[in-house]
Every structure is written in C-alpha cells, then in structure tokens.
Write an enzyme that holds these catalytic residues in place. Structure first.
Site, PDB file in Angstrom:
ATOM      1  N   ASP A  67     113.117 -18.419  58.601  1.00 45.09           N
ATOM      2  CA  ASP A  67     113.329 -19.788  58.127  1.00 45.09           C
ATOM      3  C   ASP A  67     114.790 -20.115  58.396  1.00 45.09           C
ATOM      4  O   ASP A  67     115.675 -19.289  58.160  1.00 45.09           O
ATOM      5  CB  ASP A  67     112.934 -19.976  56.666  1.00 45.09           C
ATOM      6  N   GLU A 153     112.926 -24.300  43.586  1.00 42.91           N
ATOM      7  CA  GLU A 153     113.754 -23.304  42.927  1.00 42.91           C
ATOM      8  C   GLU A 153     114.778 -24.034  42.078  1.00 42.91           C
ATOM      9  O   GLU A 153     115.025 -25.230  42.266  1.00 42.91           O
ATOM     10  CB  GLU A 153     114.434 -22.391  43.957  1.00 42.91           C
TER      11      GLU A 153
END
Length: 267
Positions: A67, A153
C-alpha cells in the site's frame, strides 16, 4: 513388519519437513483464472526493522503486495512486479477535501505494469460519511482491479480532527460509506484497521465486510483473536525493489488460485 514401520516413519518425517517452509517457486499463468503473467510467490522482501516472528511467518503466504501514498514518491512498477509484488492499494483521498497528489501517477504506473490496484480512503470523523464517499468517488475512476478500501483508525496526531466516536457511531458511519461505494463501483469495499481501533469500536460487527488488519508484531490469529481477515499488513518498514525507502507490505490470506478467484469477484 519392522522394515515397513521404518519406511512409514521416514515418509512422515519427509512430509512434515516439506510443510514447514514452502520454497519459492514460479507459478505459471495457467494457475490463475485470468491472463496475469507469471508471478513469483513467497517473495523475500527486505525490511529495515525486521520482526522475529513466532509461529507462521508472513513469508509462508504466497501472495504479497503494497500500500502506497505520496510518501513513496515515484515507483518503478515493472521492477516492483518482477520482485514479487502481486497487488497494490493506493491512497486516493482523506476526509472530505484532501487528495493524494501522486494517486493518478501510481494508478497509471501500476496499470501499465500489470499490477492489480485498488484505492483507499483515510477516514476522519469530523466529516459525515456521505461527504467523504462523494469526495472519494470524485477522485477515483471506475476500473480498479480490486475492491476499494475504507481506512478507519484513530487520528490522535491530526491537526484538524481527533474525534473518537463510540463504537455504534463508528459502525454506522462505516456502513454508510461502504454502501455508497458499493452502489457506485459494484463491489463492496474492504475495511483496513488497527489493533486499538478494532478493539475499541467492535468494528468486526459490520455485516458483509472483509477486513485488512495491521499487525506488525504478531500473527493476526494472536493479535486479533477469532478475527476473519482477507489481508494482513505485516510491516511498515519493508524494502522492495522499485520503491524508494520504506513501504508497507501486505499478504493475502490464501493461495494463488483463491487470490485469482477473489480478485475476479468470486469468494
């Protein structure tokens, strides 16, 4: 009788050794359901801060990918693919008004090299889900090879938004975002999250949702007990040919034939 018993013991020992550490190997295109060119499985990437894994090592999984965001700078995607990179999730947006300036470059580079791609959105709880979903859709064209990703998150270091809603609010917001993207792109996004967020919000209760879990110091089965996961982010300090500096590396939970089926939209 004794000779037969000895042969059986030796055969069992041989099989046990064979299961302990699968060797790197080439997988021909016919092993996949599409025309993906041969890929190296069980790739051995470097790590600037390696972890001494107990139990199942990430390298025992065959399908690995990255990523990335603007912080990786330009990437030599052909070299990355040759090294064993089988997929990439590319940062596209965050909140309701920030777009990653290298998203299009990374996306086009990955496409040109034949690296399957999906995009991810970094969520902030200071904007409603529908606004953030619209912002993502505005910046990410259709045509991705993989489901897109909702990155949820806590954001304690943000200069603009450090809200920490309760679990019910978090799950409701996530549900709205996922539903909007599923209607637009035709495939439900997956959810990326971290250990503390997962525990604080009970986000695993989201229906019809697959998870990408961060766990850089232990196997997900130990860090997220009983959690079902599709991807595992096992390091944030990976060293991969074609990428400048450190990068996140992830593994898919399954062998190449399951990867091919899942990538194509099957399960």
């Amino acid at each position: 009788m004794r000779a037969a018993l000895m042969l059986a013991v030796m055969a069992f020992a041989t099989l046990s050794c064979g299961r302990s550490s699968p060797p790197p190997q080439q997988v021909e295109a016919k092993a996949f359901l599409d025309t993906t060119s041969p890929s190296v499985i069980f790739p051995a990437f470097g790590d600037a801060d390696p972890h001494d894994w107990e139990g199942r090592h990430p390298g025992h999984y065959p399908v690995h990918g990255l990523d990335v965001s603007r912080w990786q700078g330009p990437i030599d995607w052909h070299r990355a693919k040759t090294s064993g990179v089988s997929f990439v999730f590319i940062k596209a947006t965050e909140g309701g008004d920030v777009a990653d300036p290298l998203f299009d470059d990374h996306r086009r580079g990955a496409q040109a090299a034949g690296v399957p791609w999906g995009a991810y959105h970094y969520y902030y709880f200071c904007r409603p889900a529908h606004e953030q979903a619209r912002w993502f859709i505005e910046n990410v064209p259709k045509g991705g090879d993989l489901p897109h990703v909702l990155d949820m998150e806590w954001t304690p270091h943000s200069k603009t938004c450090t809200l920490r809603p309760d679990g019910a609010t978090v799950r409701a917001e996530a549900q709205r975002f996922l539903d909007i993207l599923e209607r637009h792109y035709g495939r439900r996004p997956i959810v990326y999250t971290t250990v503390d967020f997962y525990g604080d919000t009970d986000i695993a209760r989201l229906p019809k949702t697959e998870f990408w879990l961060r766990s850089v110091a232990g196997h997900p089965r130990n860090v997220y007990p009983k959690a079902a996961w599709r991807f595992w982010q096992y390091t944030g300090t990976g060293l991969v040919p074609g990428v400048q500096g450190k990068v996140d590396i992830n593994t898919f939970n399954g062998p190449p034939e399951i990867w091919a089926r899942w990538k194509a939209g099957g399960y």
